[in-house]
Design an enzyme around this catalytic site. Structure first.
Site, mmCIF file in Angstrom:
data_model
loop_
_atom_site.group_PDB
_atom_site.id
_atom_site.type_symbol
_atom_site.label_atom_id
_atom_site.label_comp_id
_atom_site.label_asym_id
_atom_site.label_seq_id
_atom_site.Cartn_x
_atom_site.Cartn_y
_atom_site.Cartn_z
ATOM 1 N N ARG A 1 100.795 49.820 77.991
ATOM 2 C CA ARG A 1 100.270 48.452 77.338
ATOM 3 C C ARG A 1 100.806 47.786 76.621
ATOM 4 O O ARG A 1 101.817 48.075 75.836
ATOM 5 C CB ARG A 1 99.114 49.035 76.408
ATOM 6 C CG ARG A 1 98.222 47.881 75.590
ATOM 7 C CD ARG A 1 97.223 48.545 74.696
ATOM 8 N NE ARG A 1 96.440 47.678 73.809
ATOM 9 C CZ ARG A 1 96.835 47.518 72.415
ATOM 10 N NH1 ARG A 1 97.653 48.598 71.781
ATOM 11 N NH2 ARG A 1 96.422 46.654 71.488
ATOM 12 N N ARG B 1 90.737 34.844 60.406
ATOM 13 C CA ARG B 1 91.593 35.345 59.316
ATOM 14 C C ARG B 1 91.138 34.014 58.196
ATOM 15 O O ARG B 1 90.855 33.136 58.417
ATOM 16 C CB ARG B 1 92.714 35.240 59.512
ATOM 17 C CG ARG B 1 93.267 36.102 60.473
ATOM 18 C CD ARG B 1 94.799 36.463 60.791
ATOM 19 N NE ARG B 1 95.096 37.378 61.764
ATOM 20 C CZ ARG B 1 95.292 38.658 61.573
ATOM 21 N NH1 ARG B 1 94.984 39.165 60.421
ATOM 22 N NH2 ARG B 1 95.645 39.364 62.771
ATOM 23 N N LYS C 1 87.313 44.441 76.246
ATOM 24 C CA LYS C 1 87.127 45.351 75.502
ATOM 25 C C LYS C 1 85.891 45.501 74.630
ATOM 26 O O LYS C 1 85.505 44.037 74.051
ATOM 27 C CB LYS C 1 88.438 45.070 74.402
ATOM 28 C CG LYS C 1 89.863 45.498 75.201
ATOM 29 C CD LYS C 1 91.010 44.481 74.348
ATOM 30 C CE LYS C 1 91.213 45.169 72.812
ATOM 31 N NZ LYS C 1 92.299 44.570 72.300
ATOM 32 N N THR D 1 91.782 53.644 70.382
ATOM 33 C CA THR D 1 91.829 53.352 68.782
ATOM 34 C C THR D 1 91.929 54.657 67.821
ATOM 35 O O THR D 1 91.118 55.576 67.874
ATOM 36 C CB THR D 1 90.954 52.615 68.359
ATOM 37 O OG1 THR D 1 90.510 51.460 68.981
ATOM 38 C CG2 THR D 1 91.283 51.712 66.869
#
Length: 482
Positions: free
Chosen positions: A35, A76, A218, A276
């Site tokens: 990845r 953010r 995802k 994860t």
């Protein structure tokens, strides 16, 4: 390179795994897919890693899949006058707005007008991986007045999650579009799309990729879970990205969601990765925790196609040990009779085509006779994916003349990919399959294999032949030196 397991291992590359020697060792230890995280590293660094992977692939004569993970629209907050940030106390009032002034204990900039457009009173905002929780009391086109429900320190550019609403954001930012074109020109095999919310988010990536890479979505937002069936339909593969999913949903919801998504992907014959924090402690420790080992094992028992390492292999102190641990856990789990029982009791495919029937028959034959492998000729990879969906007890050998197909199938459960010249007759296909089975050490000349193929040859979607063949069959190809 033959693996003694069926589940595949995805390893993320980074500063800890940046040179030829380390990447080769990772592949030899068990990494089937590498990845490339487009959130870190510039194009020169990504190009260098890509070239090294392809050199390892050539040197070891072993197809390797490369997955480029696009960053997606990162949300953010802005910056604070105090470089150490501010401590938000439970019950306090805090405003998010578009004002460019530096933040303080009362407010901070949130430079995403799309969020304000979608917010409503009562919605929740999660900051810094969910450590801070805000409830929106009032909002407008350029502000949101909030109450702090869970306090903590908020500092410069911390991430923001908005779990309660579908945001009017495209899955591809300008950076993502540039990165997508760059990695497609490099020749990556898979594109991972971050923060997918709806099937429409996948359309643009598919159009831009234009067949040059398979598209993997995802699943890391509640909206994606709600729209999963539609997202799966337009995707080539899925990643259950439990990081953000565990932030935006109650943590106890993630395990059943993981199980449900894995089963749906398997039924659709599309590869699925569970990702994860699988071996998070191995960033700093050469040994995983027992809970981490159980987490990896659970994903394998569920029948996932692949399990993934992130920081463990990209920035950790023990990348090879992390891959080795995953490999060892997989081998142990798949040797457990309970694993076979679970896998065989969870077949739920709806078979509607000739190809569906052929691969199901191949699996039935393999389970009732002494057949050593199922060999399938495939151009696009579809027949191999359908065979993998059956989760047979014997190895799957995918034979293809398409290098891109062999690489992409490196992500598929139990699939051993090998290159073969184009064949024109079924006899040639059988001989090529027998040679591949012997070369990979999966059968001897006294063994039998199942061979599936399609006539006319070298066309996608024509699987219509099945034969049980002895491995001593021989034929001299024109390309043979004799």
């Amino acid at each position: 390179m033959r693996r003694m397991r069926n589940v595949k291992i995805v390893a993320t590359l980074g500063p800890a795994s940046n040179d030829y020697e380390m990447i080769r060792k990772l592949h030899e230890a068990g990494a089937d897919v590498f990845r490339l995280n487009m959130s870190h590293g510039d194009h020169d660094e990504i190009r260098a890693r890509h070239e090294i992977i392809r050199q390892v692939e050539k040197d070891l004569d072993s197809p390797i899949a490369i997955l480029a993970d696009l960053q997606g629209p990162k949300l953010r907050v802005g910056t604070f006058a105090n470089p150490e940030g501010e401590d938000l106390v439970e019950g306090a009032q805090f405003r998010l707005d578009l004002d460019e002034a530096e933040g303080d204990a009362k407010r901070v900039r949130l430079p995403h007008p799309e969020i304000f457009e979608a917010l409503q009173a009562g919605a929740h905002l999660l900051v810094n991986d969910g450590k801070i929780k805000l409830r929106v009391d009032a909002c407008g086109k350029d502000f949101a007045d909030c109450t702090v429900l869970a306090g903590g320190v908020i500092s410069n550019r911390k991430g923001v999650n908005v779990p309660d609403v579908v945001l009017p954001l495209k899955a591809l930012s300008e950076k993502d579009r540039a990165d997508l074109e760059f990695v497609c020109q490099l020749g990556v095999d898979w594109l991972a799309l971050s923060f997918v919310q709806r099937p429409e988010d996948v359309y643009e990536a598919r159009a831009l990729a234009n067949g040059r890479a398979a598209v993997l979505s995802k699943i890391e937002k509640p909206a994606a879970v709600q729209a999963f069936d539609e997202i799966l339909r337009v995707s080539d593969g899925i990643m259950v990205a439990r990081g953000d999913l565990g932030v935006e949903l109650p943590v106890q919801n993630v395990p059943p969601i993981q199980k449900q998504l894995v089963r749906k992907c398997r039924a659709a014959a599309k590869p699925v990765i569970v990702a994860t924090q699988m071996l998070e402690s191995m960033i700093e420790s050469p040994m995983p925790t027992r809970a981490e080992v159980s987490d990896v094992a659970t994903a394998i028992y569920e029948g996932t196609d692949a399990i993934m390492l992130s920081a463990e292999s990209a920035a950790g102190n023990f990348p090879i040990e992390a891959v080795t641990t995953m490999n060892n856990v997989a081998v142990e789990v798949e040797n457990d009779p309970t694993y076979t029982d679970i896998i065989e009791n969870t077949r739920s495919a709806k078979r509607t085509t000739v190809a569906d029937g052929i691969v199901a028959a191949a699996r039935e034959i393999a389970e009732t006779t002494d057949v050593k492998a199922i060999c399938c000729f495939t151009q696009s990879g579809t027949t191999a994916l359908l065979t993998a969906r059956e989760r047979p007890r014997v190895p799957i050998i995918a034979l293809t003349s398409q290098r891109e197909t062999a690489r992409r199938l490196s992500l598929s459960w139990g699939t051993n990919c090998t290159m073969t010249p184009d064949v024109e007759r079924f006899k040639m296909a059988v001989v090529a399959a027998a040679r591949a089975a012997r070369k990979l050490g999966m059968a001897t000349e006294t063994d039998q294999i199942v061979v599936t193929a399609g006539v006319p040859f070298n066309q996608a979607g024509t699987t219509n032949i099945l034969r049980v063949a002895p491995c001593e069959e021989r034929l001299i190809f024109r390309t043979d030196p004799e």
